[in-house]
Design an enzyme around this catalytic site. Structure first.
Site, PDB file in Angstrom:
ATOM      1  N   GLY A  84       0.729  -1.049   0.094  1.00 18.18           N
ATOM      2  CA  GLY A  84      -0.086   0.111   0.049  1.00 18.18           C
ATOM      3  C   GLY A  84       0.933   1.379   0.091  1.00 18.18           C
ATOM      4  O   GLY A  84       0.396   2.222  -0.579  1.00 18.18           O
ATOM      5  N   GLU A 111       3.674   5.201   5.760  1.00 17.26           N
ATOM      6  CA  GLU A 111       2.520   4.340   6.009  1.00 17.26           C
ATOM      7  C   GLU A 111       1.151   5.000   5.175  1.00 17.26           C
ATOM      8  O   GLU A 111       1.088   6.273   5.257  1.00 17.26           O
ATOM      9  CB  GLU A 111       2.013   4.213   7.306  1.00 17.26           C
ATOM     10  N   ASP A 112       0.774   4.199   4.285  1.00 16.15           N
ATOM     11  CA  ASP A 112      -0.410   4.639   3.468  1.00 16.15           C
ATOM     12  C   ASP A 112      -1.577   5.216   4.321  1.00 16.15           C
ATOM     13  O   ASP A 112      -2.093   6.350   4.322  1.00 16.15           O
ATOM     14  CB  ASP A 112      -0.727   3.625   2.400  1.00 16.15           C
ATOM     15  N   ASP A 130      -5.364   2.818  10.448  1.00 20.35           N
ATOM     16  CA  ASP A 130      -6.570   2.667  10.894  1.00 20.35           C
ATOM     17  C   ASP A 130      -6.672   2.289  12.393  1.00 20.35           C
ATOM     18  O   ASP A 130      -6.597   3.012  13.310  1.00 20.35           O
ATOM     19  CB  ASP A 130      -7.548   2.026   9.922  1.00 20.35           C
ATOM     20  N   LYS A 171      -7.196   7.446   9.858  1.00 20.80           N
ATOM     21  CA  LYS A 171      -8.514   7.209   9.745  1.00 20.80           C
ATOM     22  C   LYS A 171      -9.156   7.644  11.292  1.00 20.80           C
ATOM     23  O   LYS A 171      -8.652   7.089  12.221  1.00 20.80           O
ATOM     24  CB  LYS A 171      -9.274   5.792   9.703  1.00 20.80           C
ATOM     25  N   PHE A 195     -14.375   3.093   3.836  1.00 20.17           N
ATOM     26  CA  PHE A 195     -13.323   2.162   3.275  1.00 20.17           C
ATOM     27  C   PHE A 195     -13.197   2.904   1.985  1.00 20.17           C
ATOM     28  O   PHE A 195     -13.770   3.361   1.061  1.00 20.17           O
ATOM     29  CB  PHE A 195     -14.207   0.713   2.695  1.00 20.17           C
TER      30      PHE A 195
END
Length: 182
Positions: free
Chosen positions: A46, A101-102, A105, A133, A155
């Site tokens: 990712g 990091e993409d 969450d 997130k 999402f």
């Protein structure tokens, strides 16, 4: 202007905003690491798109390396248990490490990964997350020093983020239609 993919409900972060986020993060990291030759680590797959852009926005000497981990299986939420599929090739002892990091969450996988990396005696470890997130009532176990943007608890796909290995190549971040993954 790119056509919105038919599986995407709406664009959350457009290409121009992504460029601005990357420029800001690159400037912050450049200022903080001007004389430290940091090691920028992407967690595959990712973060590869994010790291490719980020490293070009950092104007100080740096090295890069990659790790691949598994924590999702085939689901849509992280199990938090980290399996190392590809480890770093670089010895990080006494190095300043920035994990690119993409999306952050739950933070469970990243927390486990950071703990593992800390056991290798780096000079420092920081996290640079493109997206964080916002989950009501939840505080992740790790706090990125560098945050691109906060995103709603939906999402999202695109700009490296995927669902079932699809949508990573979208030039924006969009909200995936629920019927696609439910």
């Amino acid at each position: 202007m790119h056509t919105v993919h038919p599986d995407v409900e709406r664009i959350l972060i457009g290409a121009h905003e992504i460029e601005a986020i990357i420029a800001r993060l690159g400037a912050e990291i450049t200022a903080d690491y001007a004389d430290k030759n940091p090691l920028l680590v992407a967690v595959l797959r990712g973060a590869v798109v994010f790291m490719a852009d980020l490293m070009r926005a950092i104007e100080c000497p740096l090295s890069i390396d990659f790790m691949a981990t598994s924590s999702y299986g085939s689901g849509v939420t992280s199990s938090g248990t980290v399996r190392i599929l590809k480890d770093l090739e670089t010895n990080i002892r006494d190095r300043h490490v920035i994990v690119a990091e993409d999306i952050l969450d739950s933070g469970l996988t990243l927390s486990n990964l950071i703990s593992m990396l800390q056991s290798r005696d780096p000079a420092s470890i920081e996290i640079c997350a493109f997206a964080v997130k916002d989950i009501d009532g939840y505080t992740p176990p790790v706090t990125p020093k560098y945050v691109g943007r906060h995103v709603p608890n939906e999402f999202i796909v695109g700009y490296g983020l995927d669902y079932a290995e699809r949508y990573r190549n979208l030039p924006y971040v969009g909200v995936l239609k629920p019927e696609v993954y439910s």
